[in-house]
Design an enzyme around this catalytic site. Structure first.
Site, short mmCIF file in Angstrom:
data_model
loop_
_atom_site.label_atom_id
_atom_site.label_comp_id
_atom_site.label_asym_id
_atom_site.label_seq_id
_atom_site.Cartn_x
_atom_site.Cartn_y
_atom_site.Cartn_z
N LYS A 76 16.79 7.51 -10.20
CA LYS A 76 16.67 6.63 -9.02
C LYS A 76 16.38 5.19 -9.46
CE LYS A 76 14.46 5.61 -4.67
NZ LYS A 76 13.38 5.78 -3.72
N TYR A 93 14.03 7.64 3.51
CA TYR A 93 15.34 8.20 3.85
C TYR A 93 16.00 8.90 2.65
CZ TYR A 93 14.58 5.05 7.78
OH TYR A 93 14.04 4.40 8.88
N ASP A 94 15.29 9.00 1.53
CA ASP A 94 15.89 9.52 0.29
C ASP A 94 16.54 10.90 0.40
OD1 ASP A 94 15.45 7.24 -1.13
OD2 ASP A 94 13.63 7.94 -2.13
N ASN A 104 0.84 -1.21 0.00
CA ASN A 104 0.00 0.00 0.00
C ASN A 104 0.86 1.24 0.00
OD1 ASN A 104 -2.72 -0.83 -0.01
ND2 ASN A 104 -2.51 -1.55 2.10
N ASN A 105 2.18 1.06 -0.12
CA ASN A 105 3.11 2.19 -0.09
C ASN A 105 3.08 2.88 -1.47
OD1 ASN A 105 5.52 3.69 -0.49
ND2 ASN A 105 6.48 2.62 1.21
N PHE A 116 11.02 9.14 -1.20
CA PHE A 116 10.30 8.98 0.08
C PHE A 116 11.29 8.45 1.11
CE2 PHE A 116 9.88 4.31 0.26
CZ PHE A 116 10.20 3.97 -1.04
N HIS A 176 18.08 -0.09 -5.40
CA HIS A 176 17.84 -1.46 -4.96
C HIS A 176 16.56 -2.02 -5.58
CE1 HIS A 176 15.90 1.55 -2.62
NE2 HIS A 176 15.27 0.73 -1.81
N ASP A 188 10.09 -6.35 0.14
CA ASP A 188 10.43 -5.87 1.47
C ASP A 188 11.79 -5.20 1.35
OD1 ASP A 188 9.49 -5.67 4.19
OD2 ASP A 188 11.27 -6.80 4.74
P1 IMP Z 1 8.64 -2.10 3.88
O1 IMP Z 1 7.34 -1.55 3.43
O2 IMP Z 1 8.60 -2.95 5.09
O3 IMP Z 1 9.41 -2.73 2.75
O4 IMP Z 1 9.48 -0.86 4.38
C1 IMP Z 1 10.28 -0.15 3.56
C2 IMP Z 1 10.85 1.03 4.34
O5 IMP Z 1 12.25 1.09 4.07
C3 IMP Z 1 10.25 2.35 3.87
O6 IMP Z 1 9.15 2.73 4.65
C4 IMP Z 1 11.42 3.29 4.04
O7 IMP Z 1 11.53 3.69 5.38
C5 IMP Z 1 12.64 2.40 3.73
N1 IMP Z 1 12.92 2.40 2.28
C6 IMP Z 1 12.88 1.33 1.44
N2 IMP Z 1 13.18 1.69 0.18
C7 IMP Z 1 13.38 3.01 0.22
C8 IMP Z 1 13.69 3.94 -0.80
O8 IMP Z 1 13.82 3.65 -1.99
N3 IMP Z 1 13.82 5.21 -0.37
C9 IMP Z 1 13.69 5.58 0.93
N4 IMP Z 1 13.37 4.76 1.90
C10 IMP Z 1 13.22 3.46 1.55
#
Ligand code: IMP
Length: 193
Positions: free
Chosen positions: A170, A149-150, A9-10, A147, A175, A68
């Site tokens: 980007k 830590y970018d 949902n991100n 978003f 990653h 993840d």
């Molecule tokens: P997930 O939804 O558990 O995979 O959490 C990912 C979290 O890792 C995000 O909420 C960010 O805090 C951090 N994160 C992962 N990828 C990125 C990125 O591309 N940019 C900035 N923060 C990231």
């Protein structure tokens, strides 16, 4: 057109992934009517990605992938890692980022990497794809793009943060871009197949 569900949902992530995949119809969790929170209780990206993909596969039976991902800071022994999304105790990007900056205040080594693991369930089989992006963390935020830590993350070989660089760059370096491209190559060979 083949359909594939993104188990997330991100909106930042979904926007990035949609811009990379054109030949498959991507469905969001909203599109399939899934409204629950999915637990991510594990200590590795692989296990959390599998947990998310499996939950959605069980819900709808469609091909699905979950990503993840997180930021791993070398001088913090890999933290925040799998806890990146809620490192401060809240799902709040600003608070999480400020906590990392505070913990790094007295560190000379500010190197870090982003890691993404994708778990794809395709035709009932499980596949993994991984990408890493090395960089350093600066002391103050610059830029409004991206978003998480970018705004403090400068990818290796660049002098601008992911908060300043456009999404196209980007995606080339990130990653998630690397992991998604591996998955796309796999899907293309499956669809050609
Ligand atoms: P997930 O939804 O558990 O995979 O959490 C990912 C979290 O890792 C995000 O909420 C960010 O805090 C951090 N994160 C992962 N990828 C990125 C990125 O591309 N940019 C900035 N923060 C990231």
């Amino acid at each position: 057109m083949q359909q594939l569900v993104i188990a997330s949902n991100n909106t930042g992530k979904i926007r990035e992934i949609r811009s990379l995949i054109e030949s498959i119809e991507l469905l969001s969790l909203n599109d399939i009517g899934f409204t629950d929170e999915i637990a991510e209780p594990f200590h590795t990206f692989e296990e959390n990605a599998l947990a998310k993909a499996s939950a959605i596969y069980q819900f709808c039976g469609k091909n699905v992938f979950a990503d993840d991902s997180g930021l791993c800071v070398n001088s913090l022994n890999g933290a925040p890692g799998v806890d990146s999304a809620h490192y401060s105790g809240e799902r709040n990007d600003e608070k999480n980022l400020q906590k990392v900056l505070k913990e790094l205040e007295h560190s000379e080594d500010r190197s870090a990497f982003y890691k993404a693991v994708i778990c794809l369930i395709w035709g009932g089989e499980v596949y993994y794809f991984e990408g890493i992006c090395d960089g350093v963390l600066i002391k103050e935020k610059i830029g409004e793009e991206g978003f998480g830590y970018d705004p403090v993350f400068i990818p290796a070989g660049y002098d601008k943060t992911f908060g300043e660089l456009p999404l196209s760059i980007k995606n080339e370096l990130s990653h998630r871009g690397k992991a998604v491209r591996q998955m796309i190559a796999f899907l293309e060979s499956e669809l050609a197949g």
